[in-house]
Design an enzyme around this catalytic site. Structure first.
Site, PDB file in Angstrom:
ATOM      1  N   HIS A  12       0.863  -1.189   0.000  1.00  0.00           N
ATOM      2  CA  HIS A  12       0.000   0.000   0.000  1.00  0.00           C
ATOM      3  C   HIS A  12       0.897   1.236   0.000  1.00  0.00           C
ATOM      4  O   HIS A  12       1.963   1.218   0.638  1.00  0.00           O
ATOM      5  CB  HIS A  12      -0.848   0.077   1.286  1.00  0.00           C
TER       6      HIS A  12
ATOM      7  N   CYS B 159      -2.327   2.627   9.195  1.00  0.00           N
ATOM      8  CA  CYS B 159      -3.333   1.657   8.755  1.00  0.00           C
ATOM      9  C   CYS B 159      -4.555   1.654   9.671  1.00  0.00           C
ATOM     10  O   CYS B 159      -5.661   1.366   9.221  1.00  0.00           O
ATOM     11  CB  CYS B 159      -2.761   0.246   8.741  1.00  0.00           C
TER      12      CYS B 159
END
Ligand code: ARG
Length: 265
Positions: free
Chosen positions: A162, A256
């Site tokens: 990511h 996250c």
């Protein structure tokens, strides 16, 4: 400026499937420790004066703690997530429902994208990652929905799957990143856009040090990212070290666990 975050308590956290190289189902994870570490992160935000709202965790969605992936919220508008792997599929609608129930205008996603995992918002531009999860077509879709220019960056190292594992905004104009996580072309884009960026080392990246949250003055960052902490202090940032080692067993860090809700402006 206080920020507004959405978080999800890791009530049902486990490592029971592997969708990134950090995850080892056979080794498992300690849920109680994960919850304590997550509480520490939430407390750190609240001590800094940020507002933290919570979404109810759902049994059977062990990665739902990673709220960043749930949506992208810019200018009070919500662009929904559509997950790459079926194991996380139901998280997209669950996060969209949270926003719908609170009166936010929401856009159903037409393309695969993992929310703020791959979209990082600066004052004049949204940086968008692709290569492992978010589809290039979603970058275009986000630009049309949110009315902000989106710059695509391509990731190359599966450990940094990511964008938020390889880069974080320091403020509205500058970033910190790990160059080796990107293609040569994307590195060149980053050099041009951010000549004054903080460059992280391999050691910083390997402990998910780039998965950090800055409010422009304070940076909440993994306590193990030693070089990065020093570099940030040299730039005048206040460093708030946190330990999320248990959540890293699923491939996640502080960012996250944190979805930023940006209001109208
Ligand atoms: N296990 C999760 C996954 O692979 C971790 C997500 C981490 N979130 C993030 N914003 N990088 O999807």
């Amino acid at each position: 400026m206080p920020k507004h975050f959405l978080m999800c308590r890791p009530e049902y956290f486990t490592v029971e499937y592997a969708i990134n190289p950090w995850m080892h189902p056979e080794a498992g994870a300690d849920r109680d420790l994960a919850i304590r570490q997550w509480e520490g992160l939430k407390a750190a935000y609240e001590e800094l004066g940020h507002r933290v709202d919570l979404i109810d965790p759902i049994d059977g969605l062990p990665d739902m703690v990673f709220a960043a992936n749930g949506a992208l919220v810019v200018g009070g508008r919500v662009y929904g997530a559509r997950f790459t792997y079926p194991q996380r599929g139901p998280e997209g609608p669950a996060y969209l429902r949270w926003f719908t129930e609170r009166g936010y205008p929401v856009y159903e996603p037409g393309h695969v994208n993992e929310g703020e995992g791959d979209f990082l918002t600066l004052d004049d531009v949204i940086l968008a990652g692709t290569g492992f999860r978010t589809d290039l077509a979603a970058h275009q879709e986000a630009q049309e929905r949110l009315g902000r220019p989106v710059v695509s960056l391509t990731l190359v190292d599966p450990r940094f799957y990511h964008l938020d594992t390889a880069l974080f905004p320091l403020d509205g104009h500058n970033v910190a990143y790990y160059p080796a996580a990107f293609t040569e072309g994307s590195r060149e884009v980053l050099r041009r856009m951010f000549p004054d960026a903080v460059l992280a080392t391999a050691e910083d990246a390997e402990v998910l040090g780039l998965n950090a949250v800055s409010d422009g003055a304070n940076v909440v960052v993994n306590y193990e990212a030693a070089n990065l902490q020093l570099a940030l202090k040299r730039r005048g940032y206040e460093v708030i070290p946190v330990d999320l080692s248990e959540l890293r067993k699923a491939g996640g860090g502080p960012k996250c666990c944190t979805l930023e809700i940006r209001g109208e402006n």
